[in-house]
Scaffold this active site. Structure first.
Site, PDB file in Angstrom:
ATOM      1  N   GLU A 221       0.811  -1.212   0.000  1.00 34.97           N
ATOM      2  CA  GLU A 221       0.000   0.000   0.000  1.00 34.97           C
ATOM      3  C   GLU A 221       0.845   1.263   0.000  1.00 34.97           C
ATOM      4  OE1 GLU A 221      -3.671   1.972   2.623  1.00 34.97           O
ATOM      5  OE2 GLU A 221      -2.594   0.218   3.374  1.00 34.97           O
TER       6      GLU A 221
ATOM      7  N   GLU B  93     -12.894   2.598   4.237  1.00 34.33           N
ATOM      8  CA  GLU B  93     -11.889   2.904   5.257  1.00 34.33           C
ATOM      9  C   GLU B  93     -11.934   4.401   5.540  1.00 34.33           C
ATOM     10  OE1 GLU B  93      -7.629   0.908   5.924  1.00 34.33           O
ATOM     11  OE2 GLU B  93      -7.496   2.753   4.767  1.00 34.33           O
TER      12      GLU B  93
END
Length: 279
Positions: A155, A256
Site C-alpha cells: 500500500e 476505510e
C-alpha cells in the site's frame, strides 16, 4: 454503472470503533454488510493468546460476515506508526512473529488478502538497509500468503499524514510489488489502491487506475478532504469506481473512512441498503 455494481466491505478498525472489537462484526451485519476487513487488532501483541484469536473468529462467524482483508502487525494504527517490517530491531521481529499467526487466522476464515505495511524511515539507519530488511520480510510474508492461497498487498500512504513513510505514490508501491514478485518467484504481490491516500498525494487518479488496475488486488476509499464518507468531500468516487470496473477490477472495495461525529451506523447513508451485501 454505480455503487450497486461494486463489492464493498467495512473496515472494522476505523468504522464501528465506538463498539468493543467483538461487537463490531455483528454491527456491520446489522447495517446490511456481508464482508469486513481489519487492521491487526492487537496493537501490542503480534501473537495474542489463542483464546483472543478464537473469540474474534467466533464473533465474525456468528455475525455471518466474511473476512476479506487483514493487515499483518503494523504497530499503532491510527497513530505515529505506519508499519513495522522495515524497522530494524524489535519492530521487524514483531512483524516476523506475526506472519504465520496472521496467515493462519486469515486462513481459518477464508480470507484471501493480507496487507503488509512498510515501516517509517528511522533516523540513523540508511534507507537502503531498511529496504533490504523490508524485502526480506516481504518475501517471508508472500510465502505465508501463498501457503494459504492469498495475495500480499502493498500500500501507498500519503506524505502529508505519513511524512516518514517511504511509499507515498502509486509508482513507489508498484515498484515494491514488482521487486517482491521477482524476489519471491511467487507472483502473488499486488497493489492496494487507496484512493484517499493517492488523492492526498495529488496523484492523477484516473491515470493511476488506467496504469495499475490490472495489478491491483484491493481498493480502499474515503473522501477528500476529511477522510469521511463518500459525498463529504470532493472526490468523484462513483466515477472512479466505475472506471475501475471498466478496467477489469472485480475485487473488494474497502470502506476505510472516518464516520464523523455520529455513530458509524449513520455513516452509510450514501450507499443504498441493497448495495451493501456482496453479490
Amino acid at each position: 454503472m454505480g455503487f450497486a455494481d461494486q463489492r464493498f466491505n467495512v473496515n472494522l478498525s476505523i468504522l464501528f470503533t465506538e463498539l468493543p472489537l467483538l461487537e463490531r462484526p455483528a454491527a456491520a451485519a446489522a447495517a446490511g454488510f456481508t464482508a469486513v476487513e481489519l487492521w491487526w487488532p492487537w496493537v501490542g501483541s503480534p501473537a495474542p493468546e489463542r483464546s483472543e484469536l478464537d473469540a474474534l473468529r467466533k464473533a465474525i462467524e456468528n455475525a455471518g460476515v466474511r473476512l476479506t482483508g487483514l493487515n499483518f502487525y503494523a504497530g499503532q494504527l491510527p497513530g505515529p506508526d505506519r508499519g513495522a517490517l522495515s524497522i530494524p530491531g524489535e519492530e521487524s521481529e514483531r512483524f516476523r512473529a506475526n506472519i504465520d499467526v496472521a496467515a493462519d487466522f486469515a486462513e481459518s476464515l477464508g480470507c484471501k488478502a493480507l496487507n503488509a505495511l512498510y515501516g517509517n524511515r528511522v533516523e540513523g539507519v540508511a534507507p537502503a538497509e531498511q529496504d533490504a530488511l523490508a524485502l526480506e520480510n516481504l518475501v517471508l510474508a508472500a510465502r505465508a500468503a501463498s501457503r494459504i492461497g492469498a495475495i500480499l498487498l502493498i500500500e501507498a500512504l500519503n506524505k502529508p499524514e505519513s511524512p516518514l513513510y517511504p511509499l507515498v505514490s502509486a509508482p513507489a508501491a508498484m515498484g515494491i510489488v514488482d521487486t517482491v514478485n521477482q524476489a519471491s518467484g511467487l507472483g502473488n504481490a499486488r497493489f492496494l489502491m487507496d484512493l484517499y491516500h493517492l488523492s492526498m498525494n495529488g496523484e492523477d487518479l484516473p491515470s493511476v487506475i488506467e496504469q495499475y488496475a490490472s495489478q491491483t488486488g484491493h481498493v480502499q476509499i474515503a473522501d477528500n478532504p476529511g477522510r469521511g464518507a463518500p459525498g463529504t468531500g470532493a472526490l468523484p468516487l462513483q466515477n472512479l469506481l466505475d472506471q475501475l470496473r471498466k478496467a477489469g477490477y472485480e475485487g473488494w472495495v474497502g470502506l476505510e473512512y472516518k464516520p464523523g461525529d455520529g455513530p458509524s451506523t449513520e455513516a452509510f447513508g450514501w450507499l443504498p441498503q441493497e448495495a451493501r451485501a456482496a453479490h
